[in-house]
Design an enzyme around this catalytic site. Structure first.
Site, mmCIF file in Angstrom:
data_model
loop_
_atom_site.group_PDB
_atom_site.id
_atom_site.type_symbol
_atom_site.label_atom_id
_atom_site.label_comp_id
_atom_site.label_asym_id
_atom_site.label_seq_id
_atom_site.Cartn_x
_atom_site.Cartn_y
_atom_site.Cartn_z
ATOM 1 N N HIS A 127 -7.393 5.208 12.530
ATOM 2 C CA HIS A 127 -6.656 3.853 13.186
ATOM 3 C C HIS A 127 -7.649 2.717 12.770
ATOM 4 O O HIS A 127 -7.166 1.610 12.496
ATOM 5 C CB HIS A 127 -6.340 3.801 14.593
ATOM 6 N N ARG A 180 9.150 7.325 12.363
ATOM 7 C CA ARG A 180 8.624 8.555 12.791
ATOM 8 C C ARG A 180 8.587 8.952 14.264
ATOM 9 O O ARG A 180 8.183 8.293 14.950
ATOM 10 C CB ARG A 180 7.169 8.788 12.374
ATOM 11 N N ARG A 230 13.908 9.551 11.534
ATOM 12 C CA ARG A 230 13.665 10.743 11.458
ATOM 13 C C ARG A 230 13.661 11.773 12.503
ATOM 14 O O ARG A 230 12.853 11.424 13.676
ATOM 15 C CB ARG A 230 12.539 11.031 10.676
ATOM 16 N N GLU A 259 11.831 16.952 0.281
ATOM 17 C CA GLU A 259 10.292 17.419 0.179
ATOM 18 C C GLU A 259 10.083 18.700 0.118
ATOM 19 O O GLU A 259 8.810 19.022 -0.403
ATOM 20 C CB GLU A 259 9.706 16.773 1.680
ATOM 21 N N ASN A 264 5.021 12.364 -0.540
ATOM 22 C CA ASN A 264 3.730 12.927 -0.220
ATOM 23 C C ASN A 264 3.811 14.637 0.105
ATOM 24 O O ASN A 264 2.999 15.167 -0.750
ATOM 25 C CB ASN A 264 3.159 12.282 1.076
ATOM 26 N N ASP A 265 4.748 15.134 0.584
ATOM 27 C CA ASP A 265 4.847 16.180 0.915
ATOM 28 C C ASP A 265 5.516 16.903 -0.199
ATOM 29 O O ASP A 265 5.148 18.100 -0.576
ATOM 30 C CB ASP A 265 5.594 16.784 1.907
ATOM 31 N N ARG A 271 -3.378 17.977 0.440
ATOM 32 C CA ARG A 271 -4.368 16.906 0.195
ATOM 33 C C ARG A 271 -5.402 16.196 1.225
ATOM 34 O O ARG A 271 -6.229 15.483 0.889
ATOM 35 C CB ARG A 271 -3.346 15.648 0.099
ATOM 36 N N CYS A 316 10.313 7.421 0.426
ATOM 37 C CA CYS A 316 9.292 6.911 1.777
ATOM 38 C C CYS A 316 8.026 7.827 1.302
ATOM 39 O O CYS A 316 7.922 8.791 1.292
ATOM 40 C CB CYS A 316 9.629 7.052 2.878
#
Length: 756
Positions: free
Chosen positions: A359, A466, A502, A605, A628-629, A639, A676
């Protein structure tokens, strides 16, 4: 021999001083292998040579003075070939170089092996003997094994050992992890924790009432601290990064958390001891998770614990002398630290631990504060009050830089300031190219509140919300009412703008504390839609809450994660229809109109879906690529694994060709397409995705204005030409080089790094 290996490596790793560790190492190896000489050379890439740094057998006066070029001698040959070299009579070898100062005339046999860490030769370990002979396979295997085990230890020891506290120049350069882009030049200020929950000693006490009151007072004071921190930061942050303080406050409001501490106090533990036990329990739970983002939440829990402890110990009133401007360095920079120091001349942050998922890094990016993370094995006490440069683009840290390096970076800082002023001018303008091609820029979001800040980022909606984060800050699944109230806040923050939620994406690498899952390979395991279809009671409850929240807003879209086959979509659609008809019957009409059924899409993904898009197009309303995935699965690279993370690259030709194929087929099937992922927020990535034909790009709020500037300053036709060239390249390195050149030619190089 195995025990000898372990002992040598362990003792080397535990030595705090590099030179003494190396000296003991060569003596131990010489003794263990019963040879006449053992030496170690360390690579200096600036001077392009190997420097003799320790030896037991060569002349002592040559240590630290004798160097061998990368292309010279037997040592250089070992480095060039990156493999062992076993020679019976070294002095007769054509590459042998006579160096009188080392006094090796009596030494004939030579065995050298490279010390390699992450494909980089760190040095050469060699043994020599008077007898002219080839060393045995066992001896060679021992030295190779030792070198392999020493590689990481030497890499870490170098980070510790490059600091010479007796010299004014100090550290020249250390490579860490880029946490937030930007550059800072100034003096360092080291922050030591005023209260450390880890240092609390457990002790019992008798007065339960007093301890309960102390804890209650500390909770109230801590809540007030977080309100004050969020208030101060709200003037400079325009996205949902401040939600971390809301999460902190929610934990303090949680009856479960407070009750756990109180329960320990009632067992006659002191308030500090009770707090430590509860914080430690939560920390262990989060640190056990394999997902890097969630694992970083352990840092947030410790931060909360330290703040509570600070108020318990009444240390909060201590004043601290600060420079007018400074680079903050701490063992672990937290969100609270940034909030505390942000209005006191904070230029950048350097955290010895942590990653770009912490964070602290998230807040730094939101504020526009340069940050580097993971500056491992560097003692804090040598970093105080030193001139330093923080390069958040590359993750480089320079201590006591030269005047010329300071001038170079100051120019980059000036250019960054000018660029930021330009970018702000287009924040509220449409994302449209010079020749009229438009693309929608959306938000990636996911924490529970704070959307009033995100509305000012210039986005036209939420491309990815999310929903799993609120599930994780609890001790049980949230009810339908609780979820409905949360989703209403999100939908209400973006009236008449699409909000794509999602469905729950947990499992395997993102386990819930109250729903643990243990798997050997979580990334290929029970996660995402696989879990929620196996537990329709969870899926139906969430979808009902989404639709109920949407009854008065009509801007909801539902997205299904981790889809890998058509059957999953059919089953999910069946459950969504069931939830819709149930709610329609319960609610009747809303404002005189029937309940609206939201659009449903899937995330692309899992690579298998790429080959089923035609069948899926008739079942869903839109596609959204989770780059990303998808990159991770296409390249078979975790990663978050430091050993292979360099192989993770969204600009790999295979990844780009897959993304292009997805866009082409979506266009033919007339299905709206978004993306995304990190690629959308990068200037070069946005250009390629625009050219491929992606309708929407979804990203974190702080990147929207930057990407919008890029799009408004490029022609769509030129983007198409750039894409056509990129599609011909065979390596990611070629892609990066070409894209950087193109950005620079268009006058946009400063978005990759100031000064380009």
């Amino acid at each position: 021999m195995l025990n000898t290996l372990r002992r040598i490596v362990l003792e080397f790793s535990q030595d705090a001083e590099l030179n003494s560790a190396l000296s003991r190492l060569v003596s131990q190896v010489k003794s263990a292998m019963t040879t006449d000489c053992c030496s170690i050379y360390i690579a200096d890439y600036q001077k392009q040579h190997f420097l003799l740094v320790a030896s037991d057998g060569l002349a002592k006066e040559s240590v630290g003075r004798t160097s061998i070029g990368f292309n010279e001698g037997l040592v250089g040959l070992v480095g060039q070939r990156e493999e062992p070299l076993n020679i019976a009579n070294a002095q007769q070898h054509p590459h042998f170089i006579h160096a009188p100062e080392v006094k090796e005339d009596d030494l004939n046999a030579f065995l050298g092996t490279p010390i390699i860490h992450q494909r980089r030769v760190l040095g050469i370990l060699s043994i020599q003997q008077q007898n002219a002979r080839n060393f045995t396979e066992t001896e060679e295997a021992f030295l190779v094994t030792l070198s392999a085990q020493l590689a990481t230890a030497i890499a870490n020891a170098e980070a510790r050992g490059v600091i010479d506290q007796n010299q004014e120049q100090g550290i020249k350069h250390i490579q860490a992890i880029p946490g937030a882009p930007g550059i800072a030049l100034g003096y360092t200020h080291v922050c030591y924790p005023r209260a450390d929950i880890g240092n609390v000693s457990l002790r019992k006490q008798d007065d339960v009432v007093v301890e309960l009151q102390r804890f209650s007072d500390a909770v109230k004071a801590t809540k007030a601290d977080f309100v004050d921190m969020a208030s101060k930061l709200s003037h400079v942050i325009s996205d949902n990064s401040l939600d971390i303080f809301e999460v902190y406050k929610q934990l303090l409001d949680s009856e479960h958390f407070v009750a756990e501490v109180a329960e320990h106090i009632q067992q006659n533990w002191s308030a500090e001891s009770a707090l430590k036990q509860v914080i430690d329990k939560y920390t262990v739970q989060f640190e056990a998770l394999e997902d890097a983002y969630l694992r970083e939440r352990a840092s947030d829990i410790r931060d909360l614990g330290n703040r509570l402890l600070l108020n318990l110990q009444q240390l909060g009133n201590e004043t601290e002398k600060l420079p007018e401007q400074f680079i903050l360095i701490a063992e672990e920079v937290t969100a609270s630290l940034i909030a505390e120091y942000q209005h006191h001349g904070l230029l950048a942050i350097v955290s010895l631990s942590g990653s770009n998922n912490s964070h602290a890094a998230i807040l730094a990016r939101a504020i526009g504060l340069p940050a580097i993370m993971g500056l491992e094995n560097v003692p804090l006490n040598v970093l105080q009050d030193k001139k330093a440069i923080v390069d958040g683009y590359s993750g480089e840290f320079f201590l006591a830089p030269s005047d010329s390096l300071q001038r170079e970076y100051q120019l980059l800082i000036d250019e960054e300031t000018q660029l930021a002023d330009k970018v702000r001018q287009v924040k509220d303008l449409p994302a449209i190219t010079r020749d009229g091609k438009a693309v929608e820029l959306m938000l990636n979001a996911g924490l529970s509140t704070g959307f009033e800040h995100s509305k000012s980022a210039g986005a036209v909606g939420v491309g990815l919300y999310r929903t799993e984060i609120p599930f994780m800050n609890r001790s049980c699944f949230p009810s339908e009412l609780e979820q409905t109230q949360l989703y209403e806040q999100v939908l209400d923050a973006f009236p008449k703008k699409p909000v794509t939620m999602r469905t729950l994406d947990v499992g395997g690498d993102k386990s819930l504390p109250y729903f643990p899952i243990e798997e050997d390979n979580p990334f290929l395991g029970w996660r995402g839609i696989r879990i929620t279809l196996d537990h329709p009671e969870i899926f139906l409850l969430q979808v009902r809450a989404m639709m109920r929240a949407n009854a008065h807003h009509q801007n909801l879209e539902i997205m299904l994660p981790m889809i890998s086959n058509v059957g999953e979509v059919d089953e999910a659609n069946r459950l969504i229809n069931q939830a819709y008809y149930e709610l329609s019957s319960e609610l009747g009409s809303v404002n005189g109109k029937p309940l609206t059924k939201p659009k449903v899409g899937i995330m692309i993904e899992v690579p298998a879906v790429i080959f089923q898009m035609k069948e899926l197009a008739s079942r869903v309303d839109f596609f959204s690529v989770g780059s990303n995935d998808l990159t991770q699965y296409l390249l078979a690279v975790d990663r978050n694994n430091a050993r292979v993370s360099e192989l993770y690259d969204a600009y790999h030709p295979a990844v780009l060709r897959a993304l292009n194929a997805i866009a082409q087929e979506s266009s033919e099937l007339l299905v709206p397409l978004s993306l995304c992922g990190e690629l959308a927020s990068e200037p070069a990535g946005a250009i390629l995705l625009l050219a491929m034909g992606y309708d929407k790009l979804s990203m974190n709020p702080h990147n929207i204005a930057r990407v919008k500037w890029i799009i408004r300053h490029i022609e769509y036709q030129r983007a198409k030409i750039i894409l056509s060239h990129v599609m011909t390249f065979s390596t990611a390195k070629q892609v990066h080089t070409y894209l950087n050149e193109q950005l620079e030619q268009m006058g946009l190089g400063g978005f990759v790094r100031a000064g380009m």
